[in-house]
Each structure stands twice: as structure tokens, then as C-alpha cells.
Design an enzyme around this catalytic site. Structure first.
Site, mmCIF file in Angstrom:
data_model
loop_
_atom_site.group_PDB
_atom_site.id
_atom_site.type_symbol
_atom_site.label_atom_id
_atom_site.label_comp_id
_atom_site.label_asym_id
_atom_site.label_seq_id
_atom_site.Cartn_x
_atom_site.Cartn_y
_atom_site.Cartn_z
ATOM 1 N N LYS A 201 0.851 -1.181 0.000
ATOM 2 C CA LYS A 201 0.000 0.000 0.000
ATOM 3 C C LYS A 201 0.886 1.230 0.000
ATOM 4 C CE LYS A 201 -3.717 2.454 2.269
ATOM 5 N NZ LYS A 201 -4.749 2.473 3.303
ATOM 6 N N ARG A 211 -10.661 10.729 1.315
ATOM 7 C CA ARG A 211 -10.622 11.505 2.564
ATOM 8 C C ARG A 211 -11.940 12.245 2.763
ATOM 9 N NH1 ARG A 211 -4.637 11.816 2.994
ATOM 10 N NH2 ARG A 211 -4.265 9.590 2.749
ATOM 11 N N ARG A 222 0.754 10.198 5.485
ATOM 12 C CA ARG A 222 0.956 8.863 6.073
ATOM 13 C C ARG A 222 2.301 8.282 5.652
ATOM 14 N NH1 ARG A 222 -4.216 8.413 7.698
ATOM 15 N NH2 ARG A 222 -5.958 8.500 6.255
ATOM 16 N N GLU A 238 7.281 -6.779 2.165
ATOM 17 C CA GLU A 238 5.964 -6.731 2.807
ATOM 18 C C GLU A 238 5.171 -7.999 2.480
ATOM 19 O OE1 GLU A 238 4.720 -4.697 4.917
ATOM 20 O OE2 GLU A 238 5.791 -2.784 4.761
ATOM 21 N N LYS A 253 -2.176 -1.577 -3.895
ATOM 22 C CA LYS A 253 -3.013 -0.393 -3.852
ATOM 23 C C LYS A 253 -2.147 0.856 -3.854
ATOM 24 C CE LYS A 253 -6.199 1.855 -0.742
ATOM 25 N NZ LYS A 253 -6.807 1.849 0.567
ATOM 26 N N SER A 279 -10.056 5.745 -5.033
ATOM 27 C CA SER A 279 -10.946 6.898 -5.236
ATOM 28 C C SER A 279 -10.429 7.878 -6.287
ATOM 29 C CB SER A 279 -11.163 7.615 -3.898
ATOM 30 O OG SER A 279 -9.930 8.045 -3.344
ATOM 31 N N TYR A 318 -15.094 1.103 -7.421
ATOM 32 C CA TYR A 318 -16.362 1.754 -7.103
ATOM 33 C C TYR A 318 -17.386 1.569 -8.214
ATOM 34 C CZ TYR A 318 -13.615 3.684 -3.341
ATOM 35 O OH TYR A 318 -12.819 3.789 -2.238
HETATM 36 C C1 PBG Z 1 -7.355 3.506 5.144
HETATM 37 C C2 PBG Z 1 -7.793 3.442 3.738
HETATM 38 C C3 PBG Z 1 -7.662 4.425 2.757
HETATM 39 C C4 PBG Z 1 -8.237 3.910 1.604
HETATM 40 C C5 PBG Z 1 -8.718 2.646 1.897
HETATM 41 N N1 PBG Z 1 -8.413 2.357 3.214
HETATM 42 C C6 PBG Z 1 -7.137 5.791 2.847
HETATM 43 C C7 PBG Z 1 -5.721 6.035 3.099
HETATM 44 O O1 PBG Z 1 -4.909 5.120 3.215
HETATM 45 O O2 PBG Z 1 -5.382 7.225 3.206
HETATM 46 C C8 PBG Z 1 -8.308 4.624 0.297
HETATM 47 C C9 PBG Z 1 -9.260 4.070 -0.702
HETATM 48 C C10 PBG Z 1 -9.512 4.978 -1.832
HETATM 49 O O3 PBG Z 1 -8.851 6.025 -2.001
HETATM 50 O O4 PBG Z 1 -10.418 4.656 -2.626
HETATM 51 N N2 PBG Z 1 -8.381 3.054 6.000
#
Ligand code: PBG
Length: 331
Positions: A201, A211, A222, A238, A253, A279, A318
Site C-alpha cells: 500500500k 478523505r 501517512r 511486505e 493499492k 478513489s 467503485y
Molecule cells: C485507510 C484506507 C484508505 C483507503 C482505503 N483504506 C485511505 C488512506 O490510506 O489514506 C483509500 C481508498 C480509496 O482512495 O479509494 N483506512
């Protein structure tokens, strides 16, 4: 013979001549069952709330979430990944471990609606529940405290499993999270609850619209826990750790900017591999299409096909229900 002598010596275009020919020789086919729909459910609302940066996606009420789950089943979608948005956030993300927290309630709702007809999954992370928006709890210096966070994750795993979830999706990138969650599940009689590990990730600008979707209060970034986009090798590290700790499935991801990672992981493992079309990937296509700059439906199918071609067995998107319907229609 062509006017140019020896060339073309071969004619690959023969296999592209008609739609039937192209369909027959296609190497990659999408199927509804491999699509997973991420869905947001928000506590205390009486009507769905649109997410402006994700046109067509909403924060669901408990009721509309049930409907969305039923529609997903109808369309043949494989799974649902649930994210909860609580009314109250605090420093430790209490609502994430409250048996009556919105996510736990939503898991029960969805299970009551669809039973085992859909694989019900839940995000296992604190960022939706903390007032500082980080994926874990903070130490006295304001840094994300890995090991203290693991204790919270173990508790989240228990309450989500108690609510009946089939799969938990730890997305916080804490070291040791898969192992701790596996132990917590096994220690409470939840041996059959699977773990979809967010293995590779990356810290990404493309999480932006999410967000808004979870009303995140994050300031900052992060970067101390999510991976650096510049690195590939640490994804393999990982991966090795997650498998050793008991991951049943692994994920890459975001999807589109990390297809090389996806391919490498798919070539390495013997467990199912997932990719999350996040997203910002969704928003880019919707926004460009709204401006008339790209063909929306073709772009959606092309990106999903590319993600599958790169090695994904399942894809979180989505557009899952919409695309599943289209595929059922024979496209
Ligand atoms: C963290 C989480 C995130 C997403 C899924 N799980 C946000 C992040 O890591 O900042 C993002 C998913 C997306 O952008 O569609 N709980």
C-alpha cells in the site's frame, strides 16, 4: 507481395478483423464475481450523502447500504468492502471497537440482507474513527505508535468478526498487523474469518477523494507507514511478511500507477491477488468524462482489463455493480 519487398512478413492484423475474432482471441476477460464493491456507511444520517469528488458514490444510510448490497448480489458482484463513518471520533478511535459502532452494525445489516451470497469484507483500520485521522494511535510525541495500534487492531478484528464479517481488510500498514489479527481471530473462535492483507500500500495523492468520503480529519500525511512510490523491492518484503503472518489474500493499492508491482507479486505468490482501483483513479475518469474529454465506459473497461492483465485476480472498484451489470449484459 507488398510494394516494400519483404515486409510485412506476418499479418497480426488478421486476428483483429472482426468483433467476433477479437472476442475469440482475447486473453483477458472480466467477470462480475472478481469485482469487489467498496461502500461507505455513515452513522446518523437519514438520506444518502453524495461525495462531491466521487460523482455517483455516496455515504450510505444503513438502509441504502442494504439496498446496494442486494443490488450487488443481483449483478453477480463477488464481494463488498465496508467502510464506516462514525458520528463521534476520538484519539483512539473508540467507535472502531464498539460492538455497536457503525461498521459493526452495518456488517450485521448486510449479513442479514445477503447472508453468504456475497463475500462481506470490512476495512480494519483506525483512520475513519480517530479525530487526528491517522491509521493508528499516537504516542506522546504525536507519532503513530505501531505496537499500541496493533492492540487496537486485534480488538477491531474481534468485534468485526463477532458481527459476522467473512473477511477483514487491514489497511493501516502497521508492522505485524496481519499476524496479530490472525492470532486475535483464532483466539476467539474466528478461524474461518479470512484476511485480505493490504500488502503493498503506497502513500498516494490518489487517496484524496476517499478523505472526503470518510470525512477524514487528517492533517499531514501517512509517509511514515505507507510505502514510498519510488520503491518496488520493499513490496516483496511486505509480501513475504504478510504471507508468513497468515494473509489469505494480498492486495496492491493503488492499482493503475503500480501495475509493475502487481505483476511482480502475482508472479511470486500462490494466494489470490487483489488490486484496489482507488478513489482518485475513479475521480480522474469521471471528471475527464464529465468534461467530454474521454469516453467514460470504454475508459472504465480499459483500466479494469489492464489491472486484470497485470495479474489481479480480484479488483476493488467503485464501479463494481455497474460493470458487473454490463458484463451480465454480454459485453
Ligand atoms: C485507510 C484506507 C484508505 C483507503 C482505503 N483504506 C485511505 C488512506 O490510506 O489514506 C483509500 C481508498 C480509496 O482512495 O479509494 N483506512
Amino acid at each position: 507481395m507488398s510494394v516494400y519487398g519483404r515486409f510485412p512478413g506476418a499479418r497480426p492484423r488478421r486476428l483483429r478483423t472482426t468483433p467476433a475474432m477479437r472476442r475469440m482471441v482475447a486473453e483477458t476477460r472480466l467477470h462480475p464475481a472478481e469485482l469487489i464493491l467498496p461502500a461507505f456507511v455513515r452513522e446518523g444520517i437519514s438520506a444518502p450523502v453524495p461525495i462531491s469528488a466521487m460523482p455517483g458514490v455516496v455515504q450510505h444510510t444503513r438502509n441504502t447500504l442494504r439496498k446496494a448490497a442486494a443490488e450487488a448480489v443481483e449483478a453477480g458482484v463477488g464481494g463488498l468492502m465496508l467502510f464506516g463513518i462514525p458520528e463521534v471520533k476520538d484519539a483512539v478511535g473508540s467507535q472502531g471497537t464498539d460492538p455497536n459502532g457503525i461498521l459493526q452494525v452495518a456488517i450485521r445489516d448486510v449479513k442479514a440482507e445477503v447472508g453468504d451470497d456475497l463475500v462481506v469484507m470490512s476495512d480494519l483500520c483506525l483512520d475513519e474513527y480517530t479525530d487526528h485521522g491517522h491509521c493508528g494511535v499516537l504516542d506522546d510525541d504525536g507519532r503513530v505508535d505501531n505496537d499500541a495500534t496493533l492492540e487496537r487492531y486485534a480488538e477491531m478484528a474481534r468485534v468485526q468478526a463477532d458481527a459476522g464479517v467473512h473477511v477483514v481488510g487491514p489497511s493501516g500498514m502497521m508492522d505485524g498487523q496481519v499476524g496479530v489479527i490472525r492470532e486475535a481471530l483464532d483466539g476467539t473462535g474466528h478461524q474461518d474469518v479470512a484476511i485480505l492483507a493490504y500488502t503493498a500500500k503506497y502513500t498516494s495523492a490518489f487517496y484524496g477523494p476517499f478523505r472526503e468520503a470518510v470525512a477524514s480529519s487528517l492533517k499531514g500525511d501517512r509517509k511514515t507507514y505507507q510505502q514510498d512510490p519510488a520503491n518496488a523491492r520493499e513490496s516483496l518484503r511486505e509480501l513475504a511478511l504478510d504471507l508468513e503472518e497468515g494473509a489469505d489474500m494480498v492486495m496492491v493499492k493503488p492499482a493503475l500507477p503500480y501495475l509493475d508491482i502487481l505483476r511482480q507479486i502475482a508472479d511470486t505468490v500462490d494466494v489470490p491477488v487483489s488490486a484496489y482501483q482507488i478513489s482518485g483513479e475513479y475521480a480522474m475518469i469521471e471528471a475527464a468524462a464529465e468534461k467530454g474529454w474521454i469516453e467514460r465506459d470504454r475508459a472504465i473497461m480499459e483500466t479494469l482489463t489492464g489491472i486484470k492483465r497485470a495479474g489481479a485476480g480480484t479488483i476493488l472498484t467503485y464501479w463494481a455493480t455497474e460493470v458487473a451489470r454490463r458484463l451480465q449484459g454480454g459485453e
